[in-house]
Design a protein around this motif. Structure first.
Motif, PDB file in Angstrom:
ATOM      1  N   VAL A 194      76.540  38.857 -10.161  1.00  0.00           N
ATOM      2  CA  VAL A 194      77.759  39.642 -10.410  1.00  0.00           C
ATOM      3  C   VAL A 194      78.063  40.528  -9.204  1.00  0.00           C
ATOM      4  O   VAL A 194      79.208  40.610  -8.748  1.00  0.00           O
ATOM      5  CB  VAL A 194      77.619  40.475 -11.703  1.00  0.00           C
ATOM      6  N   ALA A 195      77.045  41.189  -8.659  1.00  0.00           N
ATOM      7  CA  ALA A 195      77.244  42.089  -7.514  1.00  0.00           C
ATOM      8  C   ALA A 195      77.737  41.330  -6.286  1.00  0.00           C
ATOM      9  O   ALA A 195      78.513  41.874  -5.490  1.00  0.00           O
ATOM     10  CB  ALA A 195      75.943  42.820  -7.194  1.00  0.00           C
ATOM     11  N   ALA A 196      77.310  40.081  -6.128  1.00  0.00           N
ATOM     12  CA  ALA A 196      77.687  39.290  -4.959  1.00  0.00           C
ATOM     13  C   ALA A 196      79.049  38.617  -5.112  1.00  0.00           C
ATOM     14  O   ALA A 196      79.533  37.984  -4.168  1.00  0.00           O
ATOM     15  CB  ALA A 196      76.618  38.222  -4.698  1.00  0.00           C
ATOM     16  N   ASP A 197      79.683  38.770  -6.259  1.00  0.00           N
ATOM     17  CA  ASP A 197      80.954  38.089  -6.531  1.00  0.00           C
ATOM     18  C   ASP A 197      82.092  38.793  -5.806  1.00  0.00           C
ATOM     19  O   ASP A 197      82.648  39.768  -6.296  1.00  0.00           O
ATOM     20  CB  ASP A 197      81.215  38.048  -8.032  1.00  0.00           C
ATOM     21  N   SER A 198      82.449  38.271  -4.649  1.00  0.00           N
ATOM     22  CA  SER A 198      83.537  38.878  -3.879  1.00  0.00           C
ATOM     23  C   SER A 198      84.894  38.295  -4.238  1.00  0.00           C
ATOM     24  O   SER A 198      85.918  38.769  -3.761  1.00  0.00           O
ATOM     25  CB  SER A 198      83.280  38.689  -2.376  1.00  0.00           C
ATOM     26  N   GLY A 199      84.916  37.280  -5.127  1.00  0.00           N
ATOM     27  CA  GLY A 199      86.183  36.637  -5.455  1.00  0.00           C
ATOM     28  C   GLY A 199      86.699  36.950  -6.839  1.00  0.00           C
ATOM     29  O   GLY A 199      87.574  36.241  -7.342  1.00  0.00           O
ATOM     30  N   ALA A 200      86.177  37.999  -7.473  1.00  0.00           N
ATOM     31  CA  ALA A 200      86.583  38.294  -8.854  1.00  0.00           C
ATOM     32  C   ALA A 200      88.085  38.502  -8.983  1.00  0.00           C
ATOM     33  O   ALA A 200      88.675  38.115  -9.987  1.00  0.00           O
ATOM     34  CB  ALA A 200      85.834  39.509  -9.384  1.00  0.00           C
ATOM     35  N   ASP A 201      88.705  39.088  -7.975  1.00  0.00           N
ATOM     36  CA  ASP A 201      90.150  39.305  -8.070  1.00  0.00           C
ATOM     37  C   ASP A 201      90.908  37.983  -8.125  1.00  0.00           C
ATOM     38  O   ASP A 201      92.006  37.912  -8.655  1.00  0.00           O
ATOM     39  CB  ASP A 201      90.652  40.185  -6.925  1.00  0.00           C
ATOM     40  N   ARG A 202      90.328  36.899  -7.605  1.00  0.00           N
ATOM     41  CA  ARG A 202      90.983  35.585  -7.659  1.00  0.00           C
ATOM     42  C   ARG A 202      90.805  34.920  -9.023  1.00  0.00           C
ATOM     43  O   ARG A 202      91.744  34.395  -9.591  1.00  0.00           O
ATOM     44  CB  ARG A 202      90.432  34.663  -6.570  1.00  0.00           C
ATOM     45  N   TRP A 203      89.575  34.899  -9.561  1.00  0.00           N
ATOM     46  CA  TRP A 203      89.336  34.154 -10.797  1.00  0.00           C
ATOM     47  C   TRP A 203      89.586  34.979 -12.051  1.00  0.00           C
ATOM     48  O   TRP A 203      89.868  34.424 -13.104  1.00  0.00           O
ATOM     49  CB  TRP A 203      87.933  33.546 -10.834  1.00  0.00           C
ATOM     50  N   ALA A 204      89.480  36.300 -11.979  1.00  0.00           N
ATOM     51  CA  ALA A 204      89.564  37.135 -13.188  1.00  0.00           C
ATOM     52  C   ALA A 204      90.914  37.009 -13.890  1.00  0.00           C
ATOM     53  O   ALA A 204      90.989  37.104 -15.116  1.00  0.00           O
ATOM     54  CB  ALA A 204      89.268  38.598 -12.857  1.00  0.00           C
ATOM     55  N   ARG A 205      91.985  36.776 -13.155  1.00  0.00           N
ATOM     56  CA  ARG A 205      93.310  36.652 -13.783  1.00  0.00           C
ATOM     57  C   ARG A 205      93.369  35.462 -14.740  1.00  0.00           C
ATOM     58  O   ARG A 205      94.050  35.515 -15.755  1.00  0.00           O
ATOM     59  CB  ARG A 205      94.402  36.545 -12.722  1.00  0.00           C
ATOM     60  N   GLY A 206      92.660  34.370 -14.423  1.00  0.00           N
ATOM     61  CA  GLY A 206      92.679  33.187 -15.270  1.00  0.00           C
ATOM     62  C   GLY A 206      91.538  33.131 -16.278  1.00  0.00           C
ATOM     63  O   GLY A 206      91.431  32.175 -17.031  1.00  0.00           O
ATOM     64  N   TYR A 207      90.718  34.152 -16.281  1.00  0.00           N
ATOM     65  CA  TYR A 207      89.548  34.177 -17.160  1.00  0.00           C
ATOM     66  C   TYR A 207      89.978  34.455 -18.603  1.00  0.00           C
ATOM     67  O   TYR A 207      90.761  35.366 -18.865  1.00  0.00           O
ATOM     68  CB  TYR A 207      88.605  35.278 -16.682  1.00  0.00           C
ATOM     69  N   THR A 208      89.490  33.640 -19.523  1.00  0.00           N
ATOM     70  CA  THR A 208      89.725  33.872 -20.947  1.00  0.00           C
ATOM     71  C   THR A 208      88.396  33.705 -21.671  1.00  0.00           C
ATOM     72  O   THR A 208      87.465  33.078 -21.142  1.00  0.00           O
ATOM     73  CB  THR A 208      90.763  32.900 -21.540  1.00  0.00           C
ATOM     74  N   TYR A 209      88.337  34.242 -22.858  1.00  0.00           N
ATOM     75  CA  TYR A 209      87.099  34.139 -23.630  1.00  0.00           C
ATOM     76  C   TYR A 209      87.412  34.177 -25.112  1.00  0.00           C
ATOM     77  O   TYR A 209      88.456  34.655 -25.533  1.00  0.00           O
ATOM     78  CB  TYR A 209      86.129  35.273 -23.270  1.00  0.00           C
ATOM     79  N   THR A 210      86.460  33.671 -25.879  1.00  0.00           N
ATOM     80  CA  THR A 210      86.517  33.721 -27.332  1.00  0.00           C
ATOM     81  C   THR A 210      85.127  34.055 -27.844  1.00  0.00           C
ATOM     82  O   THR A 210      84.152  33.386 -27.448  1.00  0.00           O
ATOM     83  CB  THR A 210      86.942  32.362 -27.927  1.00  0.00           C
ATOM     84  N   ILE A 211      85.042  35.075 -28.669  1.00  0.00           N
ATOM     85  CA  ILE A 211      83.793  35.336 -29.367  1.00  0.00           C
ATOM     86  C   ILE A 211      83.839  34.446 -30.597  1.00  0.00           C
ATOM     87  O   ILE A 211      84.549  34.725 -31.553  1.00  0.00           O
ATOM     88  CB  ILE A 211      83.624  36.825 -29.725  1.00  0.00           C
ATOM     89  N   ARG A 212      83.109  33.333 -30.515  1.00  0.00           N
ATOM     90  CA  ARG A 212      83.186  32.301 -31.539  1.00  0.00           C
ATOM     91  C   ARG A 212      82.502  32.728 -32.833  1.00  0.00           C
ATOM     92  O   ARG A 212      82.962  32.379 -33.922  1.00  0.00           O
ATOM     93  CB  ARG A 212      82.571  31.015 -31.020  1.00  0.00           C
TER      94      ARG A 212
END
Length: 144
Positions: A77-95
């Motif tokens: 997580v700390a090494a993730d320098s591209g979060a601003d690119r992928w976070a916009r398309g990130y979705t989740y469901t607590i199943r």
């Protein structure tokens, strides 16, 4: 909303038990939501706070079995320098969330986390009134 009961109308023990279960379910869901917020923000400190210090993870990245202390995930997580690119398309469901006293399990489906889709199975424990993730098992679905 306060639950006002009198001697003529005592609290229903079954109703109280249901409220306790609902409260615990909501608290476990909130713990999983805290995990989601932490990974979406690429915030390793918030990720650490979502887990017990002795938490571990196991799972599959393609054919590779990963087994590590949760600190290894915090480093990812700390090494993730591209979060601003992928976070916009990130979705989740607590199943699902299932609570049994001071232990619980939850299943989280993620789409677009660092560009990949995952299913996470969390085991949680309640200690000193706080729910924290004890184990994370996962599979990456889109691995070759």
């Amino acid at each position: 909303m306060a639950d006002h009961r009198t001697a003529d109308h005592p609290a229903d023990p079954e109703e109280n038990e249901m409220n306790d279960r609902t409260d615990a379910h909501d608290a476990v869901r909130a713990a999983v939501e805290a995990y989601v917020a932490a990974v979406r923000a690429a915030d390793p400190e918030a990720v650490r706070a979502a887990f017990r210090p002795d938490a571990r993870m196991w799972g599959y990245l393609g054919e590779e079995l990963v087994s590590a202390p949760i600190e290894a995930f915090c480093e990812v997580v700390a090494a993730d320098s591209g979060a601003d690119r992928w976070a916009r398309g990130y979705t989740y469901t607590i199943r699902s969330v299932e609570v049994n006293g001071p232990v619980a399990v939850a299943v989280l489906d993620e789409s677009g986390y660092q560009g990949h889709d995952f299913t996470n199975h969390f085991s949680l424990v309640r200690e000193d009134g706080e729910w924290r993730i004890a184990t994370k098992t996962f599979v990456r679905h889109d691995a070759p």
